[in-house]
Design a protein around this motif. Sequence first.
Motif, PDB file in Angstrom:
ATOM      1  N   ARG A  21       7.804   4.140   4.344  1.00 29.81           N
ATOM      2  CA  ARG A  21       7.920   3.009   3.389  1.00 29.81           C
ATOM      3  C   ARG A  21       7.858   3.555   1.963  1.00 29.81           C
ATOM      4  O   ARG A  21       7.141   3.036   1.123  1.00 29.81           O
ATOM      5  CB  ARG A  21       6.790   2.008   3.622  1.00 29.81           C
ATOM      6  N   SER A  37       7.342   1.747  -1.629  1.00 34.81           N
ATOM      7  CA  SER A  37       6.989   0.348  -1.371  1.00 34.81           C
ATOM      8  C   SER A  37       5.542   0.106  -1.774  1.00 34.81           C
ATOM      9  O   SER A  37       4.815   1.038  -2.164  1.00 34.81           O
ATOM     10  CB  SER A  37       7.188   0.013   0.104  1.00 34.81           C
ATOM     11  N   TRP A  38       5.100  -1.123  -1.657  1.00 38.16           N
ATOM     12  CA  TRP A  38       3.707  -1.445  -1.991  1.00 38.16           C
ATOM     13  C   TRP A  38       2.749  -0.726  -1.032  1.00 38.16           C
ATOM     14  O   TRP A  38       1.650  -0.317  -1.426  1.00 38.16           O
ATOM     15  CB  TRP A  38       3.481  -2.951  -1.934  1.00 38.16           C
TER      16      TRP A  38
END
Length: 307
Positions: free
Chosen positions: A122, A125-126
Amino acid sequence: MLRYTLLRILGAIPTLLLVIAIAFMMVHAAPGGPFDDDRALPPAIEENIKRYYHLDEPLPKQFLRYLSGLVRGDLGPSYVHVDYTVNELIADAFPRSLKIGALAMALALLAGLGAGTLAALRHDSWLDRVVMAISMTGISIPVFVFAPILVLLFAVKLNWLPAGWTSSSGVSRYLLPVVTLALPQIAYIARLTRASMIDVLQRDFIRTARAQGLGTMNVVWLHALKPAMLPVLSYMGPAIAAILTGSIVVEQIFGIGGLGHFFVNGALNRDYTVVLGIVVFYAALIVFLNLVVDILYGAIDPRVRYR
């Protein structure tokens, strides 16, 4: 590979000798002695004790005598723990330190590899930012700060876990020391895994695996994880040694009767042979672990060939 291994072992001998010499001089340079007490001994008795332990000899002669004992595997007697040798103290205490360190390393590997892989998958991403923020926090805060916080929260406030090392607390007594030791290592391993996994996932053989129709988990598990583990493997030798030596502080905080207990008390009581024995033991352990990591690195990566 055999020749390389032998050369590494031979190259470690000067390092160990240097560590032993520095530790020997530092211990003997400290003020006081192992038989100093609030009540002074009569001069004749003190002289007889020093003569019995060869402390009346010049330092070079004491050092050579200590080295001759090391060659035979004899770390000497303890000056404070009467009727016990340093070998016996280490043999009794090290299994506790080893068990806590092994559990902490296993937890660090599982959590660190998992968190780092998720952050890499990810990327930007956050979730990636959260994992890296937590990792940076874990790296920045030392274990002697983590330990009291965990005790205050889980032992004092919530009363879920024991605050110290007691035989009546069973398996639960391992949780706080193991988590305390594992947290910084989880942070390091997560960051190493993330950086390495991001690099590996961009290589041509990963694109080929994806083109063959393999799912993300199969690509990661079958193709990406092994090469991504190489930086983590290089870190493993010093990390395991750091966990075992870091347990010295944790053992004092949680009251564990491991090597940390004897090392700290030996330093406070000027128990020269105990302090030197534990330093030599840890130095040999670090050299051995680094050697194992080098051999495993060559076994995992077929491109590595030692001549």
